[in-house]
Scaffold this active site. Structure first.
Site, mmCIF file in Angstrom:
data_model
loop_
_atom_site.group_PDB
_atom_site.id
_atom_site.type_symbol
_atom_site.label_atom_id
_atom_site.label_comp_id
_atom_site.label_asym_id
_atom_site.label_seq_id
_atom_site.Cartn_x
_atom_site.Cartn_y
_atom_site.Cartn_z
ATOM 1 N N ASP A 207 0.896 -1.097 0.140
ATOM 2 C CA ASP A 207 0.002 -0.018 -0.134
ATOM 3 C C ASP A 207 0.886 1.267 0.123
ATOM 4 O O ASP A 207 1.990 1.044 0.080
ATOM 5 C CB ASP A 207 -0.820 -0.071 1.151
ATOM 6 C CG ASP A 207 -2.244 0.647 0.813
ATOM 7 O OD1 ASP A 207 -2.334 1.709 0.386
ATOM 8 O OD2 ASP A 207 -3.437 0.070 1.238
ATOM 9 N N HIS A 245 -12.803 -1.267 -8.455
ATOM 10 C CA HIS A 245 -14.058 -0.397 -8.602
ATOM 11 C C HIS A 245 -13.940 1.143 -8.239
ATOM 12 O O HIS A 245 -14.938 1.982 -8.566
ATOM 13 C CB HIS A 245 -15.094 -0.982 -7.844
ATOM 14 C CG HIS A 245 -15.206 -0.711 -6.367
ATOM 15 N ND1 HIS A 245 -15.996 -1.048 -5.687
ATOM 16 C CD2 HIS A 245 -14.026 -0.483 -5.533
ATOM 17 C CE1 HIS A 245 -15.682 -0.717 -4.347
ATOM 18 N NE2 HIS A 245 -14.704 -0.286 -4.368
#
Length: 340
Positions: A207, A245
């Site tokens: 991340d 998404h």
């Protein structure tokens, strides 16, 4: 249109008109911890006892419980002989609304600054994120209390529920996996659950640097900082859960290309855990929730969306993946296996 059809249509319109009441009542029930109280009770609980537990007068609570029972969020049961009090018990739906299940996610949707407040006519006319334009700020990131409590709790419970579904319904897919990178894995909760279930896996949580800096050590999980738009650590399997998404097709293709570069050409695999919209708008019992999630993504992202099978095929093909397989994990999301 016959009178019966017209009456049915009007009833449906009335139900839509009171739709926010349903959301508000369920949100309030979660805030009062009613689903948790009924679950921990292990059997029927009297209205008077529930009233004492939540601090709401019995006459008001009765009306709330009657509403919840009508919608399957509780169940009215027979009173013991000689008693006139109302009794209520949990249902499968109320169990799904406890704080260890999807309760925090439902709280996010019902929050005053949450996604459901973002869909307005004026907001949809904007060229930017409709919800952010309408509220005048980004509710997910600019309000520290909202971000650290409501939003993060919602994302955590969503990830926990979905990861449990992956473990239960896709366990064989982790056989023989030596290393796995969770791209956008935040603080490593999902990867920690997977490594605990499949201890032979070496987990790498990838991340952004500010996220990794706050992560606490997890057994079997290595934290690596970086940007998925630049590179992805190499591994047998790359996983993207609730990531694509958020992005446009072109951005997704860039991310997918970086993932393809990080896995072995012959044996590598990409796992995508995201919703798939059914082409004809029907689908299974999660179809309505998937469409709701898609509208939510329209409200709070620039070009994010939930994709149809055709849209998934397009971005995967454009990124150079030769084939993909969709796995039903009995959840809102599906698990897509893509092969380079």
């Amino acid at each position: 249109m016959g009178r019966d059809e017209e009456a049915a249509a009007q009833a449906e319109a009335w139900n839509h008109g009171f739709g926010f009441i349903k959301t508000s009542v369920i949100k309030t029930a979660i805030e009062l911890e009613i689903p948790d109280i009924l679950h921990n009770q292990g059997g029927p609980l009297s209205l008077s006892a529930l009233s004492s537990a939540v601090g709401v007068p019995p006459d008001r609570l009765h009306r709330i419980m009657r509403f919840l029972a009508h919608h399957g969020v509780s169940k009215k049961t027979a009173s013991p002989p000689g008693e006139s009090d109302y009794y209520y018990a949990e249902t499968a739906v109320s169990r799904s609304l406890t704080k260890d299940n999807l309760g925090p996610f439902v709280l996010l949707q019902g929050a005053q600054r949450g996604p459901s407040a973002c869909i307005t006519a004026q907001g949809l006319k904007s060229r930017e994120r409709p919800g952010v334009e309408e509220l005048g700020s980004d509710p997910l990131y600019e309000d520290p209390i909202f971000t650290e409590k409501v939003f993060r709790d919602a994302m955590t419970c969503h990830a926990r529920v979905t990861t449990s579904a992956v473990i239960e319904n896709y366990g064989e897919g982790f056989r023989g996996v030596g290393s796995l990178v969770d791209v956008g894995g935040s603080y490593g909760m999902t990867l920690g659950m997977l490594v605990e279930a499949f201890p032979w896996i070496r987990g790498i949580c990838y991340d952004l640097p500010p996220v990794v800096a706050k992560a606490k050590p997890l057994h079997g999980v290595e934290f690596v900082a970086g940007s998925m738009f630049e590179s992805v650590p190499k591994a047998d399997v790359i996983m993207l859960m609730f990531v694509l998404h958020n992005w446009s097709d072109n951005e997704c293709i860039d991310i997918l290309k970086r993932c393809k570069e990080a896995i072995p050409a012959e044996t590598g695999r990409l796992m995508i855990i995201d919703a798939i919209i059914d082409e004809d708008g029907e689908g299974d019992e999660f179809a309505g929730a998937r469409l709701g999630l898609d509208v939510t993504m329209m409200a709070v992202t620039y070009e994010g969306k939930e994709r149809t099978h055709r849209e998934w095929a397009y971005i995967l093909t454009e990124a150079g993946f030769r084939k993909y397989v969709v796995n039903n994990i009995k959840a809102l999301e599906s698990l897509i296996e893509a092969y380079p």
